[in-house]
Design a protein around this motif. Structure first.
Motif, PDB file in Angstrom:
ATOM      1  N   TRP A   1       0.930  -1.309  -0.047  1.00 10.70           N
ATOM      2  CA  TRP A   1       0.091  -0.129  -0.074  1.00 10.70           C
ATOM      3  C   TRP A   1       0.753   1.142   0.214  1.00 10.70           C
ATOM      4  CZ3 TRP A   1      -4.649  -0.602  -1.392  1.00 10.70           C
ATOM      5  CH2 TRP A   1      -5.593  -1.865  -1.018  1.00 10.70           C
ATOM      6  N   SER A   2       0.588   2.117  -0.656  1.00 14.95           N
ATOM      7  CA  SER A   2       1.357   3.566  -0.852  1.00 14.95           C
ATOM      8  C   SER A   2       1.169   4.254   0.483  1.00 14.95           C
ATOM      9  CB  SER A   2       0.473   4.392  -1.934  1.00 14.95           C
ATOM     10  OG  SER A   2      -1.021   4.585  -1.571  1.00 14.95           O
ATOM     11  N   PHE A   3       0.349   4.222   1.372  1.00 10.37           N
ATOM     12  CA  PHE A   3       0.300   4.999   2.523  1.00 10.37           C
ATOM     13  C   PHE A   3       1.406   4.101   3.452  1.00 10.37           C
ATOM     14  CE2 PHE A   3      -3.527   2.148   2.321  1.00 10.37           C
ATOM     15  CZ  PHE A   3      -3.351   1.435   3.401  1.00 10.37           C
TER      16      PHE A   3
ATOM     17  N   ALA B   1      -2.467   9.594   0.702  1.00  9.07           N
ATOM     18  CA  ALA B   1      -2.313   8.571  -0.153  1.00  9.07           C
ATOM     19  C   ALA B   1      -3.353   7.685   0.457  1.00  9.07           C
ATOM     20  CB  ALA B   1      -0.916   7.757   0.204  1.00  9.07           C
ATOM     21  N   LEU B   2      -3.983   7.603   1.793  1.00 11.48           N
ATOM     22  CA  LEU B   2      -4.987   7.007   2.237  1.00 11.48           C
ATOM     23  C   LEU B   2      -6.189   7.475   1.800  1.00 11.48           C
ATOM     24  CD1 LEU B   2      -5.975   4.696   3.890  1.00 11.48           C
ATOM     25  CD2 LEU B   2      -5.567   6.088   6.015  1.00 11.48           C
ATOM     26  N   ARG B   3      -6.340   8.758   1.820  1.00 13.72           N
ATOM     27  CA  ARG B   3      -7.725   9.376   1.185  1.00 13.72           C
ATOM     28  C   ARG B   3      -8.022   8.913  -0.167  1.00 13.72           C
ATOM     29  NH1 ARG B   3      -7.868  15.467   2.898  1.00 13.72           N
ATOM     30  NH2 ARG B   3      -9.730  15.515   1.231  1.00 13.72           N
ATOM     31  N   TRP B   4      -6.826   8.931  -0.966  1.00 18.54           N
ATOM     32  CA  TRP B   4      -6.974   8.525  -2.224  1.00 18.54           C
ATOM     33  C   TRP B   4      -7.384   7.037  -2.418  1.00 18.54           C
ATOM     34  CZ3 TRP B   4      -8.277   8.398  -6.947  1.00 18.54           C
ATOM     35  CH2 TRP B   4      -7.883   7.453  -7.960  1.00 18.54           C
ATOM     36  N   GLU B   5      -6.678   6.191  -1.665  1.00 20.95           N
ATOM     37  CA  GLU B   5      -7.152   4.886  -1.936  1.00 20.95           C
ATOM     38  C   GLU B   5      -8.470   4.524  -1.486  1.00 20.95           C
ATOM     39  OE1 GLU B   5      -5.329   2.882  -3.535  1.00 20.95           O
ATOM     40  OE2 GLU B   5      -3.057   3.429  -3.258  1.00 20.95           O
ATOM     41  N   ARG B   6      -8.892   5.173  -0.339  1.00 19.65           N
ATOM     42  CA  ARG B   6     -10.213   4.908   0.076  1.00 19.65           C
ATOM     43  C   ARG B   6     -11.460   5.215  -1.207  1.00 19.65           C
ATOM     44  NH1 ARG B   6      -9.485   7.472   6.010  1.00 19.65           N
ATOM     45  NH2 ARG B   6      -9.220   5.661   7.066  1.00 19.65           N
ATOM     46  N   TRP B   7     -10.896   6.476  -1.767  1.00 18.29           N
ATOM     47  CA  TRP B   7     -11.812   7.247  -2.819  1.00 18.29           C
ATOM     48  C   TRP B   7     -11.659   6.469  -4.097  1.00 18.29           C
ATOM     49  CZ3 TRP B   7     -15.725  10.436  -3.856  1.00 18.29           C
ATOM     50  CH2 TRP B   7     -15.874  11.111  -4.980  1.00 18.29           C
ATOM     51  N   GLY B   8     -10.403   6.133  -4.537  1.00 13.89           N
ATOM     52  CA  GLY B   8     -10.123   5.291  -5.800  1.00 13.89           C
ATOM     53  C   GLY B   8     -10.781   3.901  -5.922  1.00 13.89           C
ATOM     54  N   ALA B   9     -10.915   3.244  -4.818  1.00 10.82           N
ATOM     55  CA  ALA B   9     -11.600   1.835  -4.681  1.00 10.82           C
ATOM     56  C   ALA B   9     -12.661   1.558  -5.355  1.00 10.82           C
ATOM     57  CB  ALA B   9     -11.716   1.392  -3.225  1.00 10.82           C
ATOM     58  N   ARG B  10     -13.591   2.646  -5.432  1.00 11.62           N
ATOM     59  CA  ARG B  10     -14.738   2.764  -6.188  1.00 11.62           C
ATOM     60  C   ARG B  10     -14.589   2.563  -7.714  1.00 11.62           C
ATOM     61  NH1 ARG B  10     -17.303   7.702  -4.381  1.00 11.62           N
ATOM     62  NH2 ARG B  10     -15.679   7.276  -2.833  1.00 11.62           N
ATOM     63  N   TRP B  11     -13.397   2.781  -8.210  1.00 14.65           N
ATOM     64  CA  TRP B  11     -12.974   2.622  -9.700  1.00 14.65           C
ATOM     65  C   TRP B  11     -12.193   1.293 -10.051  1.00 14.65           C
ATOM     66  CZ3 TRP B  11     -11.691   8.520  -9.703  1.00 14.65           C
ATOM     67  CH2 TRP B  11     -12.764   9.213 -10.065  1.00 14.65           C
TER      68      TRP B  11
ATOM     69  N   ALA C   1       1.048  10.551   3.678  1.00 15.75           N
ATOM     70  CA  ALA C   1       0.546   9.241   3.824  1.00 15.75           C
ATOM     71  C   ALA C   1      -1.205   9.351   4.027  1.00 15.75           C
ATOM     72  CB  ALA C   1       0.913   8.827   5.194  1.00 15.75           C
ATOM     73  N   ARG C   2      -1.585  10.647   4.647  1.00 16.13           N
ATOM     74  CA  ARG C   2      -2.830  10.962   4.847  1.00 16.13           C
ATOM     75  C   ARG C   2      -3.546  11.054   3.451  1.00 16.13           C
ATOM     76  NH1 ARG C   2      -0.866  13.597   9.225  1.00 16.13           N
ATOM     77  NH2 ARG C   2      -1.250  15.662   8.380  1.00 16.13           N
TER      78      ARG C   2
END
Length: 388
Positions: free
Chosen positions: A121-123, A134-144, A131-132
């Motif tokens: 994981w990037s974060f 990266a984590l926000r993006w991974e949560r958001w990007g999971a929908r795609w 890190a924060r």
């Protein structure tokens, strides 16, 4: 003038950045299996080891100009990928690692079946604000991502704990047991490239020279190893951003082999292989070393812990960032040839049963089939071809 008919099969598009190390190896192994299964494979990545390897295998390679980490060029990289996807018209996109996962998902936005494989994981790789973000993006990007492929149960658990809601699959990394195998007793190679005393105990660490892989921790432990075993030698195989800093602090008994095309001779020459990582998805080096019949010492972090069979953890697992524990374990194993032989044998049997690259390719083919339904691009021929 005769023109060949266009290929009726929509291709599988692999997006990758970085283009070296484990990520490149995983993409090349998948590419090889998918081409053998009759798929049309396109690899989009910056120039380097991966592009050359994919081309040599017979895949179509598209140049994607992208930096290793997110930066000011991200918008242009996403735009370039969107154009590339439009031209290639893939049936499925498989994005590897954080950077390609970021740009790829922004470019495709779920309009085509999308597989994202973080390869750690990037974060976990950064701290603070980065890190924060990266984590926000991974949560958001999971929908795609229609499917997020983790290489270990621990990597999946870390994603779930971090609040990433996705359709997860776990596909452990695999290695080619025909390539990574013990040397015949009469064919043990001399230590390649560097003159070493064959009687001296030899520790080998294979990995990119960077903070993640923890070579600095191994150097911090090495003085204590030398106090017990003054003749011991350590070889760091690989290159990376920390090379000069590591060289500056390494004693004479540490040798730098640089990047090598084939690590197999180094594994075979080693008495012990060490990977003191700070974090991992699932590193290939311990699997490769075990397949060569060599005992390994790894740190107790996600992905590395899981690469060992349970029976080996007592002897081969150390806490991360703890030079004293690492030194104690290395100094205990090096003089004990019967134990090392037993650990190497158990490790090889474990890798053959759990981490054969053909099993990995088959599991990925199954995921593709699920995502594509009965599309002709991925059919039952895939399984037959991978088995053959």
């Amino acid at each position: 003038m005769h023109h060949s008919a266009p290929d009726p099969r929509p291709p599988v598009l692999h997006l990758a950045q970085p283009v070296d190390g484990g990520v490149a190896r995983v993409v090349l192994d998948l590419t090889r299996a998918q081409l053998a299964a009759g798929l049309d494979v396109v690899v989009a990545c910056p120039a380097g080891e991966l592009a050359a390897g994919a081309r040599a295998l017979g895949a179509r390679v598209r140049h994607w100009r992208a930096t290793r980490t997110p930066g000011p060029s991200l918008l242009r990289e996403v735009r370039d990928l969107a154009h590339l996807v439009e031209e290639v018209r893939p049936a499925l996109v498989h994005a590897h690692s954080a950077k390609a996962g970021l740009a790829g998902r922004l470019a495709v936005r779920g309009r085509i079946p999308t597989v994202f494989q973080p390869h750690a994981w990037s974060f976990e790789a950064v701290g603070g604000v980065t890190a924060r973000l990266a984590l926000r993006w991974e949560r958001w990007g999971a929908r795609w991502a229609h499917q997020v492929v983790c290489v270990s149960d621990a990597e999946r658990a870390t994603g779930l704990r971090a609040g990433i809601r996705a359709d997860f699959a776990v596909v452990p990394n695999g290695i080619d047991p025909d390539r990574f195998r013990p040397a015949a007793a009469d064919a043990v190679p001399s230590t390649p490239g560097l003159e070493l005393d064959p009687a001296a105990p030899l520790v080998v660490c294979v990995g990119r020279l960077c903070r993640q892989k923890g070579q600095d921790v191994l150097l911090a432990a090495w003085d204590a190893v030398l106090r017990d075993l003054p003749g011991a030698r350590l070889v760091l195989v690989g290159d990376g951003p920390d090379r000069e800093e590591l060289r500056a602090r390494a004693p004479h008994s540490v040798l730098f082999a640089g990047a090598v095309a084939d690590p197999v001779p180094w594994y075979r020459a080693a008495d012990l292989v060490v990977l003191p990582s700070r974090w991992e998805g699932m590193a290939l080096a311990p699997l490769e070393a075990m397949a060569c019949g060599r005992p390994v010492v790894v740190t107790d972090v996600d992905g590395a812990r899981e690469s060992l069979p349970p029976a080996l953890t007592r002897h081969c697992l150390v806490p991360p960032e703890c030079p004293a524990a690492l030194a104690e374990t290395v100094a205990a194993l090096l003089p004990d040839a019967p134990l090392r032989a037993s650990l190497g044998d158990q490790g090889r049997r474990h890798v053959l049963s759990t981490h054969d690259v053909r099993r990995t390719a088959e599991a990925v083919a199954d995921l593709y089939r699920e995502l594509l339904g009965a599309a002709p691009a991925v059919s039952s021929e895939c399984r037959e071809s991978i088995h053959s």
